[in-house]
Design a protein around this motif. Structure first.
Motif, PDB file in Angstrom:
ATOM      1  N   THR A  68     -11.844 108.192 -25.412  1.00 26.98           N
ATOM      2  CA  THR A  68     -12.538 106.721 -25.848  1.00 26.98           C
ATOM      3  C   THR A  68     -12.269 106.830 -27.545  1.00 26.98           C
ATOM      4  O   THR A  68     -12.297 107.800 -28.134  1.00 26.98           O
TER       5      THR A  68
ATOM      6  N   PRO B  95     -13.383  92.480 -28.062  1.00 25.91           N
ATOM      7  CA  PRO B  95     -12.720  92.969 -26.611  1.00 25.91           C
ATOM      8  C   PRO B  95     -11.550  92.088 -26.418  1.00 25.91           C
ATOM      9  O   PRO B  95     -10.664  92.426 -25.782  1.00 25.91           O
TER      10      PRO B  95
ATOM     11  N   VAL C  27      -8.398  93.017 -28.166  1.00 25.34           N
ATOM     12  CA  VAL C  27      -7.940  94.513 -27.846  1.00 25.34           C
ATOM     13  C   VAL C  27      -7.346  94.380 -26.340  1.00 25.34           C
ATOM     14  O   VAL C  27      -6.284  94.657 -25.964  1.00 25.34           O
ATOM     15  N   TYR C  28      -7.888  93.481 -25.717  1.00 22.48           N
ATOM     16  CA  TYR C  28      -7.406  93.079 -24.139  1.00 22.48           C
ATOM     17  C   TYR C  28      -6.204  92.418 -24.200  1.00 22.48           C
ATOM     18  O   TYR C  28      -5.160  92.790 -23.701  1.00 22.48           O
TER      19      TYR C  28
ATOM     20  N   ARG D 201     -12.450  93.030 -20.569  1.00 27.34           N
ATOM     21  CA  ARG D 201     -13.294  94.238 -19.877  1.00 27.34           C
ATOM     22  C   ARG D 201     -12.479  95.364 -19.265  1.00 27.34           C
ATOM     23  O   ARG D 201     -12.811  96.174 -19.508  1.00 27.34           O
TER      24      ARG D 201
ATOM     25  N   TYR E  39      -7.759 100.865 -18.694  1.00 24.45           N
ATOM     26  CA  TYR E  39      -8.124 100.521 -19.771  1.00 24.45           C
ATOM     27  C   TYR E  39      -9.691  99.881 -19.520  1.00 24.45           C
ATOM     28  O   TYR E  39      -9.841  98.566 -19.204  1.00 24.45           O
ATOM     29  N   ASP E  40     -10.700 100.473 -20.127  1.00 25.13           N
ATOM     30  CA  ASP E  40     -11.982 100.012 -19.802  1.00 25.13           C
ATOM     31  C   ASP E  40     -12.441  99.489 -21.372  1.00 25.13           C
ATOM     32  O   ASP E  40     -12.511 100.423 -22.403  1.00 25.13           O
ATOM     33  N   ILE E  41     -12.814  98.185 -21.395  1.00 27.52           N
ATOM     34  CA  ILE E  41     -13.247  97.782 -22.865  1.00 27.52           C
ATOM     35  C   ILE E  41     -14.833  97.296 -22.660  1.00 27.52           C
ATOM     36  O   ILE E  41     -15.266  96.688 -21.858  1.00 27.52           O
TER      37      ILE E  41
ATOM     38  N   CYS F 178     -15.591  96.790 -30.162  1.00 27.41           N
ATOM     39  CA  CYS F 178     -15.552  97.517 -28.924  1.00 27.41           C
ATOM     40  C   CYS F 178     -15.347  98.997 -28.622  1.00 27.41           C
ATOM     41  O   CYS F 178     -14.831  99.239 -29.677  1.00 27.41           O
ATOM     42  N   ARG F 179     -15.509  99.205 -27.398  1.00 28.43           N
ATOM     43  CA  ARG F 179     -15.154 100.811 -27.229  1.00 28.43           C
ATOM     44  C   ARG F 179     -13.993 100.623 -26.031  1.00 28.43           C
ATOM     45  O   ARG F 179     -14.390 100.069 -24.968  1.00 28.43           O
ATOM     46  N   VAL F 180     -13.125 101.413 -26.273  1.00 34.02           N
ATOM     47  CA  VAL F 180     -11.973 101.177 -25.261  1.00 34.02           C
ATOM     48  C   VAL F 180     -11.863 102.826 -24.717  1.00 34.02           C
ATOM     49  O   VAL F 180     -11.663 103.735 -25.519  1.00 34.02           O
TER      50      VAL F 180
ATOM     51  N   GLU G 256      -9.477 104.808 -22.232  1.00 32.13           N
ATOM     52  CA  GLU G 256      -8.193 104.968 -21.278  1.00 32.13           C
ATOM     53  C   GLU G 256      -8.322 106.224 -20.444  1.00 32.13           C
ATOM     54  O   GLU G 256      -8.706 107.206 -21.012  1.00 32.13           O
TER      55      GLU G 256
END
Length: 156
Positions: free
Chosen positions: A12, A19, A22-23, A80, A98-100, A107-109, A111
C-alpha cells in the motif's frame, strides 16, 4: 508482504492525488505498462474501453525472456477498484487488483496479486520468464509500480 486474505503479495502507498486521477492512471494501459516493472506494452483487444469484461494483451520482458498474456478486466469501479485476471493461453496465471480509498488530501492505493498458476506450471514458468522466485519478484515489482504511480499522480 503476504496478505492473510489469500493474496500472494500486497502493498500500500498513500498518494497526494484524487482517487479519480489515480484510477485514470491505472486504467490507462500504456501508462500502467510504463509504471510496471516487467510489462513493456498493454493493448486493448476486446471492448471499447477498460471496463468490466474488456480484454487486453500484456507483453512482458525480464532477463532476456519475452512472453505475452491475455488479461480480462473483472472489476472496474472508477476511483475505487481495478482488477484483472491473467491467462497464458488457457492456463490461469494471476489476478491483479488495485484498491483505492479516499483519505484526507488524497488516497491510499493497495496493489495485490494472487498466483493462480497450476503447481506443475509453476515449475516450468521460470524457463519462460527467467524468474525463479515469483513471489519475491512480485514483491519488488509492486513496490516499484506503486512508487512510480505516486510520482506520476503527484506530479499532476
Amino acid at each position: 508482504m503476504t496478505d492473510p486474505n489469500g493474496a500472494s503479495v500486497t502493498a500500500t502507498v498513500e498518494i497526494d492525488a484524487s482517487p479519480s486521477r489515480v484510477y485514470g492512471l491505472i486504467t490507462d494501459l500504456p501508462t500502467l505498462a510504463a509504471m510496471a516493472e516487467e510489462a513493456v506494452a498493454m493493448e486493448l483487444r476486446r471492448g471499447g474501453s477498460v471496463c468490466q469484461g474488456a480484454v487486453f494483451v500484456g507483453h512482458n520482458e525480464h532477463a532476456g525472456h519475452r512472453w505475452s498474456t491475455t488479461c480480462t478486466v473483472t472489476d472496474a469501479e472508477p476511483g475505487r477498484v481495478f482488477a484483472f485476471d491473467v491467462r497464458y493461453t488457457v492456463l490461469p496465471i494471476a489476478r491483479w487488483r488495485y484498491d483505492i480509498v479516499a483519505v484526507d488530501g488524497g488516497c491510499r492505493v493497495t496493489e495485490s496479486t494472487w498466483d493462480r498458476r497450476p503447481g506443475w506450471f509453476r515449475k516450468l514458468a521460470p524457463l519462460a520468464t527467467g524468474t525463479k522466485d515469483r513471489t519475491a519478484a512480485n514483491t519488488e515489482h509492486i513496490a516499484i509500480t506503486l512508487q512510480r504511480l505516486k510520482q506520476r499522480a503527484e506530479a499532476g
